[in-house]
Structures are given as C-alpha cells and as structure tokens.
Design an enzyme around this catalytic site. Sequence first.
Site, PDB file in Angstrom:
ATOM      1  N   SER A 162       0.804  -1.224   0.000  1.00  0.00           N
ATOM      2  CA  SER A 162       0.000   0.000   0.000  1.00  0.00           C
ATOM      3  C   SER A 162       0.837   1.275   0.000  1.00  0.00           C
ATOM      4  CB  SER A 162      -0.934   0.017   1.212  1.00  0.00           C
ATOM      5  OG  SER A 162      -0.207   0.138   2.416  1.00  0.00           O
ATOM      6  N   LYS A 258       0.559   4.655   6.777  1.00  0.00           N
ATOM      7  CA  LYS A 258       0.067   5.344   5.584  1.00  0.00           C
ATOM      8  C   LYS A 258       0.641   6.766   5.584  1.00  0.00           C
ATOM      9  CE  LYS A 258      -2.863   1.916   4.820  1.00  0.00           C
ATOM     10  NZ  LYS A 258      -2.633   0.907   3.779  1.00  0.00           N
TER      11      LYS A 258
END
Length: 553
Positions: A162, A258
């Site tokens: 990701s 993230k």
Amino acid sequence: MNYFLTYTVYVLILSILMGISTWKLFKKMGYSPLFAFIPFYNYFIILKETKHPKWWAILSYLPIVGPIMMSVFHIYLMKKFGKSLFQHQLLTVILPFIYMATVNYSKDVELEDENANELFLTDEEKNAKKKDTFIGSITFAVVFATIIHVFVTQPFGIPTGSMERTLLVGDFLFVNKWSYGYRLPMRPVAIPFLQGTIYDSQKDGNPKNDPKSYVEGVKLPYTRILQFNKPQKNDVVVFNYPQDSVHTAIDRKDPYVKRCVAVAGDTFEMRGGKLFVNGKPETVLGDQEVQHAYTVNAGEQLDIPSLYNTYGFLPVREMQNDKGFEYIFQGLTDKTAAEIKALPNVISMEENIYPKDSATISYKLNADKTAYTKSIDTTQSIFPINKPWNQDWYGPVRIPKKGDVVAINKETLPMYQWIISEYEHNSLENKNGKIFINGKEASQYTIQQDYYMMVGDNRDASLDARFFGFVPEENIVGKPMFTWMSLQGAFSDASSSYQAPFKVRWERMFKATNTGEANKTSYWWIAAMILILFFGWEYFVKLFRKKKTEEDL
C-alpha cells in the site's frame, strides 16, 4: 489526570497486597513492618538486602516492564528466606501474593545464613547459582529490550504494497514513539513484544477468541504527554487501525502505516484517481511516485519474472481467456505503464478507474427510514456507507477538527457514528428515527479530538481512510525513523499471482524514511559504530574484571 489517578490506585492496591503478604518478612530483616506497604521503597529494601542495584526499584511499577521486575524482586525475597527451588520460584511468579503470604505467616521461616562460605557449596548448589546468573542475564536483556520497545521505539514490518514505492514490501522500520508526543500505555499488564494476540488459534473462525497478549481488565485511559507536534500533511505515520473490532484497547489494535494526506479541518477529495486537498492537487514529494492500476490484454504470455526484475514491485493477477491473456497490474508508474504498453505482445492497456457515483458497496435507507440495507454485495466498503463514492471518486469530505460542531441526523450519522460511539466513547442510539447521545436526544455534536485522513501512496492497492474512515488522534503511534532491514520476498502477496524472489536490499538499510527526498542518506555507519562500541565495551569490561580477579589472587 485520569490516567495518573487510575495508575496511582493500581499502585496502592499492589502495595497493600505486597504489605499484607510480606510484612513479617520485612520485620525479620530488621525493618519496620510498615515499610512493606510503601510503594517503591519496599522493593528498594529487598534489593538492598539481596545485594542488587537499588535503582532497579524505579522499574517496579512501570507499565508492562513492572510486572516482570516485580516477579524478579519477589523471587529475590523468597530466596532470602530459603525458597530457592524451581517450584518455589514458579509459585512466586504465578501466585505471588498468595505464595509469599504462606511463607510470611509460616512459623518456621528464617533468613538464610549469608555468611555461608561458597567453598562449602555442593556442585549442585554451584550449578544452580550459575543457572540463576544466566537466567538473570536473559531476564534483564528482555527487560532492557522491553523498555526500549515500550517507551522509545518499536520495530514495524511492511507486509503489503500500500505504500510502494516509498516503503517497500519487506521493509522493516523503527518507529519513533515521541514524534507526536508519547502515548502512555493503556494496558499495563501485557506480554512484551506482542501486539494484540499471542497467536492465531483460528478457533471457531473468530479472531475474537484468540488468546490476548494483555490483561483486558487492567486498563488506563488515553493520555499523551510532551506533545509538541501533530501529524502534518505528507508525514508518513504509524497508527492503530481504528475499526479493529477484535481489540478494544486502542494501543493493542493492529498497526498500520500510511501517508497523512489531510489533517483536521482540511477538505479531502479524489477525482478520477487524482488526490486533491482543499481543492488543490496533492504535493508529490521526491520519494513518492504516482501509481495506478491497469488492465493489460496480451496475445501471448508476458514474462512476469523478467518484468519484476526490471521494475521491482509489480503485483499482478494473471488470467487466461479465448483472446489470450489478461493481466491486472497494481502500482504502475506512468513510465512503467508506457514501457509495458510498448511490449510487442500487448494488445491493449487501460487504466482502471471506477465510474463516478458507483459505490463499491451501496447502502440505501429503508422505506421507514430507520436503517440502511446493502444493495450491492462486493468485497470492499467505502466510508461512509450512505455515499455513492468509490476509491477513485471520493468526497469532498471535511476532516473533523476538535471543537467542530456537526449536525447529527439520518444523513450525517454514518459519517460520525464511529466518532461518537467508538472514538469518543459515548452511548449512541437510534430510536424511531431520533438520535440519542448519552441518553439525550441530539441534533448536533461537538468533536472532542482531531482526526486525520491516512491514504497509501499506492492508491489502487491500499486499504486506507477511504474505506475505514478518519483516524483519531488517540490512535497515532508515531513516525517511522529509518529502515533497518529490507528483504524482498519476506512476505507473500495475496494480490499477486507471482511471488517475488528472495533477496536482501542492502541499498535501503539504515536510510531515513520520512525526509521526502528521492535519494535518502544511509546511516549504516552509525549502526556500525553502535555495534563496535557495544561489543568493544563488553570486551574491555571482561578484560578489566579478569585483571582485577588475578590481582586479588
């Protein structure tokens, strides 16, 4: 304040138990029985009498570290009174205050003779003493590592793509827990180094039944100290997954990493796969590369291993049909996509973008307007459930900020229900179309903390805030500092038909992760210096002790 008040109550309870179970033993050692009830000082006396460093007493009530140290100190005390067999030590660890009380109130317990000459020890007693020394060394190595892990920095691995190509699958990082202020531990009794569960038992297929690595009943409220900074736009941030339903303890929820793309008060939006903040296109840093998912149709099979060796990270699903082969690539940069499209056996190539107003999962109000029903059954759900958004067309949505007063009704409730009930710990009910917060009918709510939008750099292969919603400030762990190890092929990729070959990425080791620079500086020399100093110090200490022993003889 609630944190330290609750902490003090736990300390007092433990001190009372300690006093009740050992006051006679303190009296036999020549101290007032009342000293057994005084926090820290009771362990200070035990260490003094057993000839161990007295400053260790400050470790006795620290979260996570404290229970380990208390067990060690209890064993020292029991040995002082002749209880040195394995079964005595085991009982001291698993039933500390009960076993110590049986020793305390027994009539025949006496102090060991400290003047016994070691020359008269049997071989069995000498071996037992060496074993105790070895176990003690291991214990304090674990304690030292636990202190670093709990109070300074925590190791973290990257198992998914990701954050490619900023953080690679198989990167192992150290996370600075003080970047945004230190979040005090909320479950002080826990097994060191484990996050949420001890192991995956797969019992009944329900992860909630897996054995926890912490004691749920002993809990402390969320508190953050020395908070001089908050997450800023473009920071790479480690946080606990907000909607982890398995673990109620915030600091025990699964860790995610993230990029913080929008902070409290910002407006976030995705337009055709492009990210916008406050109406402006995102700022792409030097260590980021814009990536997209593509579908490729080829007349002949592509050489995926060769492509992987050329381009690095290249998760792909391969399918064969009547026209040839179809490949779904994740995370292709514009340059990589253009070069793959130019391959002679590629027939067509198209970027995968969801149509506007087509939710991955769509929910609609029932006729009586009391609940939502799912109208499309797929594998992913966009946040919030009542918007016709998807990962490529999302928002605009304003990120909640502390002090915001938001309207609460049937339309807005899916946006704020997790904030109200889970993140800010209120009771929330929907009765006959009316909303009640803490038992009172409500039409608005005041946000109690800041929230953030966390999105992966590899947008089309990222489970992020577009799916699980805003990340509360209390879930923030810290900021990755540097990559200490990088292993290609360390994790299997469920999104790919092809497994990357194993290799060590030496060029990524000991490089800072949060600079935003394309070419980051490697700090391997600092690691080498620390290792040299550590082993050099250990060598000279041993040499000094050997020389001193020879002089004494």
